[in-house]
Each structure stands twice: as C-alpha cells, then as structure tokens.
Design an enzyme around this catalytic site. Structure first.
Site, PDB file in Angstrom:
ATOM      1  CG  HIS A   1      -2.072   0.942   1.085  1.00 40.17           C
ATOM      2  ND1 HIS A   1      -1.981   2.286   1.327  1.00 40.17           N
ATOM      3  CD2 HIS A   1      -3.336   0.710   0.670  1.00 40.17           C
ATOM      4  CE1 HIS A   1      -3.151   2.858   1.093  1.00 40.17           C
ATOM      5  NE2 HIS A   1      -3.986   1.936   0.681  1.00 40.17           N
TER       6      HIS A   1
ATOM      7  CG  ASP B   1      -8.404  -3.998  -3.119  1.00 42.94           C
ATOM      8  OD1 ASP B   1      -7.573  -3.099  -3.334  1.00 42.94           O
ATOM      9  OD2 ASP B   1      -9.631  -3.818  -3.138  1.00 42.94           O
TER      10      ASP B   1
HETATM   11  C1  SDX Z   1      -6.096   0.254  -3.095  1.00 49.62           C
HETATM   12  O1  SDX Z   1      -4.126   4.637  -2.150  1.00 49.62           O
HETATM   13  C2  SDX Z   1      -5.160   4.104  -1.543  1.00 49.62           C
HETATM   14  O2  SDX Z   1      -5.604   4.534  -0.508  1.00 49.62           O
HETATM   15  C3  SDX Z   1      -5.760   2.926  -2.305  1.00 49.62           C
HETATM   16  C4  SDX Z   1      -6.832   2.123  -1.566  1.00 49.62           C
HETATM   17  C5  SDX Z   1      -8.087   2.925  -1.346  1.00 49.62           C
HETATM   18  O3  SDX Z   1      -8.821   2.600  -0.408  1.00 49.62           O
HETATM   19  O4  SDX Z   1      -8.389   3.827  -2.198  1.00 49.62           O
HETATM   20  O5  SDX Z   1      -6.337   1.666  -0.329  1.00 49.62           O
HETATM   21  C6  SDX Z   1      -7.252   0.905  -2.414  1.00 49.62           C
HETATM   22  O6  SDX Z   1      -5.799   0.590  -4.215  1.00 49.62           O
HETATM   23  C7  SDX Z   1      -5.279  -0.756  -2.325  1.00 49.62           C
HETATM   24  C8  SDX Z   1      -4.059  -1.269  -3.156  1.00 49.62           C
HETATM   25  C9  SDX Z   1      -4.581  -2.362  -4.118  1.00 49.62           C
HETATM   26  N1  SDX Z   1      -3.473  -2.741  -5.046  1.00 49.62           N
HETATM   27  C10 SDX Z   1      -2.878  -3.947  -4.964  1.00 49.62           C
HETATM   28  O7  SDX Z   1      -3.085  -4.771  -4.071  1.00 49.62           O
HETATM   29  C11 SDX Z   1      -1.885  -4.211  -6.102  1.00 49.62           C
HETATM   30  C12 SDX Z   1      -0.606  -4.804  -5.536  1.00 49.62           C
HETATM   31  N2  SDX Z   1       0.108  -3.745  -4.775  1.00 49.62           N
HETATM   32  C13 SDX Z   1       1.085  -2.964  -5.462  1.00 49.62           C
HETATM   33  O8  SDX Z   1       0.974  -2.826  -6.825  1.00 49.62           O
HETATM   34  C14 SDX Z   1       1.604  -1.772  -4.669  1.00 49.62           C
HETATM   35  O9  SDX Z   1       1.840  -2.214  -3.394  1.00 49.62           O
HETATM   36  C15 SDX Z   1       0.778  -0.503  -4.642  1.00 49.62           C
HETATM   37  C16 SDX Z   1       0.436  -0.030  -5.994  1.00 49.62           C
HETATM   38  C17 SDX Z   1      -0.462  -0.729  -3.852  1.00 49.62           C
HETATM   39  C18 SDX Z   1       1.609   0.569  -3.926  1.00 49.62           C
HETATM   40  O10 SDX Z   1       2.714   0.801  -4.730  1.00 49.62           O
HETATM   41  P1  SDX Z   1       3.769   1.935  -4.344  1.00 49.62           P
HETATM   42  O11 SDX Z   1       3.404   2.639  -3.105  1.00 49.62           O
HETATM   43  O12 SDX Z   1       4.010   2.765  -5.578  1.00 49.62           O
HETATM   44  O13 SDX Z   1       5.028   1.098  -3.988  1.00 49.62           O
HETATM   45  P2  SDX Z   1       6.099   0.616  -5.010  1.00 49.62           P
HETATM   46  O14 SDX Z   1       5.430   0.132  -6.267  1.00 49.62           O
HETATM   47  O15 SDX Z   1       7.120   1.697  -5.128  1.00 49.62           O
HETATM   48  O16 SDX Z   1       6.693  -0.663  -4.260  1.00 49.62           O
HETATM   49  C19 SDX Z   1       7.760  -0.522  -3.314  1.00 49.62           C
HETATM   50  C20 SDX Z   1       8.529  -1.837  -3.399  1.00 49.62           C
HETATM   51  C21 SDX Z   1       8.967  -2.188  -4.824  1.00 49.62           C
HETATM   52  O17 SDX Z   1      10.094  -3.059  -4.711  1.00 49.62           O
HETATM   53  P3  SDX Z   1      11.606  -2.355  -4.830  1.00 49.62           P
HETATM   54  O18 SDX Z   1      11.597  -1.583  -6.150  1.00 49.62           O
HETATM   55  O19 SDX Z   1      11.737  -1.480  -3.609  1.00 49.62           O
HETATM   56  O20 SDX Z   1      12.535  -3.535  -4.846  1.00 49.62           O
HETATM   57  O21 SDX Z   1       7.662  -2.928  -2.987  1.00 49.62           O
HETATM   58  C22 SDX Z   1       7.474  -3.809  -4.103  1.00 49.62           C
HETATM   59  C23 SDX Z   1       7.841  -3.039  -5.345  1.00 49.62           C
HETATM   60  O22 SDX Z   1       8.273  -3.919  -6.374  1.00 49.62           O
HETATM   61  N3  SDX Z   1       6.059  -4.175  -4.083  1.00 49.62           N
HETATM   62  C24 SDX Z   1       5.577  -5.395  -4.323  1.00 49.62           C
HETATM   63  C25 SDX Z   1       4.194  -5.309  -4.146  1.00 49.62           C
HETATM   64  N4  SDX Z   1       3.866  -4.045  -3.821  1.00 49.62           N
HETATM   65  C26 SDX Z   1       5.029  -3.352  -3.781  1.00 49.62           C
HETATM   66  N5  SDX Z   1       6.214  -6.555  -4.663  1.00 49.62           N
HETATM   67  C27 SDX Z   1       5.403  -7.639  -4.831  1.00 49.62           C
HETATM   68  N6  SDX Z   1       4.047  -7.624  -4.683  1.00 49.62           N
HETATM   69  C28 SDX Z   1       3.421  -6.485  -4.330  1.00 49.62           C
HETATM   70  N7  SDX Z   1       2.109  -6.454  -4.181  1.00 49.62           N
END
Ligand code: SDX
Length: 428
Positions: free
Chosen positions: A307, A364
């Site tokens: 998140h 989710d």
């Molecule tokens: C919602 O914003 C809100 O409030 C949203 C929400 C709402 O109520 O409106 O809460 C609803 O959208 C919840 C999120 C639902 N999405 C998912 O579950 C999709 C999977 N999650 C990711 O795609 C990710 O965690 C995000 C998009 C939710 C957040 O991404 P960020 O904050 O941009 O973080 P990032 O992509 O920069 O990740 C940081 C690190 C990275 O690794 P490094 O580059 O540091 O090595 O964490 C890793 C990412 O690759 N990472 C994951 C991951 N989420 C982040 N690796 C594997 N699986 C994951 N799910």
C-alpha cells in the site's frame, strides 16, 4: 518545530511557511515557490511526498494503521453504524440525528429511479463488457438525463446532485450485473433501507420471491462502510482534479470509476481472486507465486499486498478478514481459496522481501472472498468497491468545490529535444 522551512538554491535562501494539521502532520507550504525569484518547481512522480490539498474528511496513519472518517474510527462505524449514516457523515461532516437521516434517506429514495432510455445505452454493450466500463459510461450518461445536476454552484444545487446520484448509482450497479446475467433490469424497493435495497437490486430473481438474507445485508453494509473513503487515493484525486475544472459531479464520479478500475488500485480485488484461483489450479503452490512476486524480471505482483500509505496492516483488511470467516461460516460456505489466502498471508508476513518493504495485506486481499460467497461474479468486485467509495468521492468533490480550490494543473520538467528546424519530408 520551526514555523519556517528554508531552501537554499545556488547560494540564495528562500523561506516557506510550515503548516501542521490537527493530527500533527507537517507540510512545507510551497504555494509561492515558483513565483519566488528562484523560479524552480518540485518533482515528485506519483505524489509520494506531495499533499494536493488540506482536507477535513478522512485521516489515516499508515504507520499506526489508523483510519477515521470525520474523526470516527472505522472500527466503531463498522461495528455500530450503517452505510447511509456513514455516507452522511463523510459528505456533511457529522453523524446525522434522526431527522437529518430520515430527510437524507427520503430525498435519496425520491431519486431511486433511472430514465428508461438509459436502458437503450446499456443495450448497446455486449454481455462480455467489463461492468466497470459499463458503470463509468452509464454514470456519465446520467448527466444527459439530469441536466440540473451538471452545472451546480450553490450548496442546495450540490445537495440535489448528491442525493440524485446516491439514488441512481445502486440501480446502475445492479443493471451492470443483471446485463451480464441476462436478467431483467429491476428497480429498487422504497420500503427497504439503502443497503437492503441494494441487496434486492442485485440478488432478486425474476422467477421467485426475494428473501432477504440478513447475513449478506450485514456483511455488505460493513464492506461498503470500509470502502467509503480513503483520503487522496488515485481515484479520489481523479475525482477532485476533474471536478476542479468545474465539470459536474457525475462527470467527476465517472472519471473516478475509470481510475479505480486499474489492477493497482480498486481492480486489485478482482486480481486477488484471479490470483488465488490460479494458485488453486496450480495445486496450491503458493511458493511459486511468492517467488514470482519477488522476481524483478517478472511483472507479477502479489495482488492485495502492499500500500502506498499503510506500512502496517491495513485496518480494513483486519476487519474484513474476520468478517470473511464469519460470513462463510454463517452462509455454510467453504471456499478453498480462503485457506490459500491465509497461507499466502502467513508466508508473506515471514518473508524478508515483504517484511523489509513493509508489504501487508490491504483492503482488497480478503474482500473478494466475501463478495464471492454472496454470489457476486469476480468482475463485479471493483464495481462493489465503487459503490462503497461513492460517498467518499462525493464528500471530496463537495469539499474541493466549497473550498473553491483552484483548477488542478501540475507542472513538469521537460526532458525532450531542444529547439530544432523543420525538415521537409524529402530530406528526412
Ligand atoms: C487500493 O491509495 C489508496 O488509498 C488505495 C486504496 C483505497 O482505499 O483507495 O487503499 C485501495 O488501491 C489498495 C491497493 C490495491 N493494489 C494492490 O493490491 C496491487 C498490488 N500492490 C502494489 O501494486 C503496490 O503495493 C501498490 C500499488 C499498492 C503501492 O505501490 P507503491 O506505493 O508505488 O510502492 P512501489 O510500487 O514503489 O513498491 C515498493 C517496493 C517495490 O520493490 P523495490 O523496487 O523497492 O525492490 O515494494 C514492491 C515493489 O516492487 N512491491 C511489491 C508489491 N507491492 C510493492 N512486490 C510484490 N508484490 C506487491 N504487491
């Protein structure tokens, strides 16, 4: 803490006020930055460090795992409140008294019908159309059938637009589902409460009397409350920026629906179930999917994990996880993917990659398991998210308009070609 932040650029110092919110969040107010003689801007892709507004609607603390709507904790609202009074509090600022709630509900019921001609638009969609695309289209189409709701400036005009979409949106949601199912498009039942009416709109079958299931009603009410707002997330920021051009409420909500559709945002609840199903088909091989999630060469992410703000357990996921167990038990449903989800959660919570990046289950991760137990198709899960988020989008749009926020127009740093001469095609 000092009231002033000083930025030094090429030996010259610039001072900017520091502002503090009611929960002691601190920001540097850089409204005057580009206008100062520095002429510089800040750069922050994804706005990870940038506040877009001051808001009194929702407070969340990502480290503590706190979420409050208008100061009320989601734990209290989910346990003691209901979705309609939560919607009222989000939009107007306080939980309503009896008279306020009765008037709000009556004004919404007066709008709980949709022009029959909207069905002609729905007819144009193939059954295979994703219901989020149908919902975004029908929401935008509502503008044509409710012109008074478009160009609103006064609080009264806004109120009328608000009760109009709160009355009509559940019908559009049910029509998006029933279109897929080939079922007759139904209208609500004014004798029912708001969430009871939603359940009947979704589940009533043409060939039998509808029997209300209170387990489903209670679970639906809780899920809608938990999805109702979440400060400046992607879709809410979309609603605010579209609304900042003074596009109407319905146009702003339609844009928010499209933003929510993405699998990184609200579309994750559908992607979680598809992932869990794939793991089940794969013999429950969670380790393979954990490895894929950690492999930088693999675009796969563990859907429902991570998140932007929560670097602790998403408090909504905690509540929904308990509700998933209760609802499945109450409905007498066993769902093997729930066990796979719990196993995946356990593995991730003890895996260094996830622990280091503070990746926890989000809202989710478990919600789709409950929607499926209710008999809602997987590609309708994000539509259910939109149904819950509607009051939050409305509240944020109303706050932005009442505070007369300026039109949203970010700057950029240009990294393209410098000036060059035009070359005729013969010479290219
Ligand atoms: C919602 O914003 C809100 O409030 C949203 C929400 C709402 O109520 O409106 O809460 C609803 O959208 C919840 C999120 C639902 N999405 C998912 O579950 C999709 C999977 N999650 C990711 O795609 C990710 O965690 C995000 C998009 C939710 C957040 O991404 P960020 O904050 O941009 O973080 P990032 O992509 O920069 O990740 C940081 C690190 C990275 O690794 P490094 O580059 O540091 O090595 O964490 C890793 C990412 O690759 N990472 C994951 C991951 N989420 C982040 N690796 C594997 N699986 C994951 N799910």
């Amino acid at each position: 803490m000092s009231e002033i932040a000083t930025i030094e650029i090429e030996g010259k110092k610039y001072e900017f006020p520091i502002i503090k919110g009611t929960e002691n969040e601190v920001a540097i107010d850089i409204k005057a930055l580009r206008g100062s003689s520095s002429g510089v801007i800040t750069l922050d892709p994804g706005f990870k460090n940038t506040g877009s507004c001051e808001s009194a609607i929702t407070y969340l603390d990502g480290e503590q795992g706190i979420l409050r709507y208008r100061g009320y904790s989601i734990e209290d609202l989910a346990e003691k409140g209901d979705f309609l009074e939560t919607a009222y509090a989000l939009i107007f600022g306080n939980l309503p008294n009896k008279e306020e709630l009765e008037k709000f509900e009556s004004d919404i019921k007066a709008q709980s019908h949709v022009d029959e001609d909207v069905k002609k638009i729905l007819d144009g969609f193939p059954k295979s159309a994703h219901p989020m695309g149908v919902l975004a289209s029908l929401t935008s189409a509502l503008i044509a059938f409710n012109p008074d709701s478009e160009d609103v400036d006064s609080e009264d005009e806004m109120y009328n637009a608000i009760v109009t979409i709160l009355g009509k949106f559940p019908i559009l949601v049910s029509w998006a589902l029933r279109k897929k199912q080939g079922l007759p498009l139904d209208y609500g039942d004014d004798s029912l409460g708001y969430v009871e009416n939603i359940a009947k709109l979704l589940f009533k079958k043409p060939n039998s009397d509808y029997k209300q299931n209170d387990i489903i009603i209670n679970a639906l009410d809780k899920l809608l409350i938990l999805h109702a707002d979440h400060e400046q997330n992607c879709s809410t920021s979309t609603v605010r920026i579209v609304g900042s051009s003074h596009a109407g409420l319905f146009a702003s909500i339609s844009a928010g629906i499209s933003a929510l559709w993405g699998p990184l945002h609200g579309g994750a609840n559908q992607a979680v179930l598809e992932m869990l199903e794939a793991i089940k088909e794969d013999g429950g091989d969670t380790k393979k999917y954990m490895a894929k999630a950690k492999d930088k060469q693999d675009p796969f992410r563990l859907m429902g994990f991570g998140h932007r703000v929560y670097k602790n357990f998403d408090p909504r996921a905690k509540i929904i996880k308990v509700a998933a167990d209760e609802v499945l038990a109450d409905l007498g449903v066993t769902d093997p993917v729930l066990d796979i989800a719990k196993g995946l959660e356990q593995e991730a919570l003890s895996d260094d990659y996830f622990v280091k990046r503070k990746l926890y289950p989000n809202v989710d991760f478990y919600s789709g398991i409950i929607y499926r137990a209710m008999g809602i198709p997987t590609d309708m899960f994000t539509v259910m998210f939109a149904l819950g988020r509607l009051p939050g989008w409305i509240a944020q749009w109303r706050e932005m308009r009442l505070r007369k926020e300026p039109i949203g127009r970010p700057r950029q740093i240009y990294i393209g070609e410098n000036h060059r001469s035009f070359v005729d095609i013969e010479n290219r």
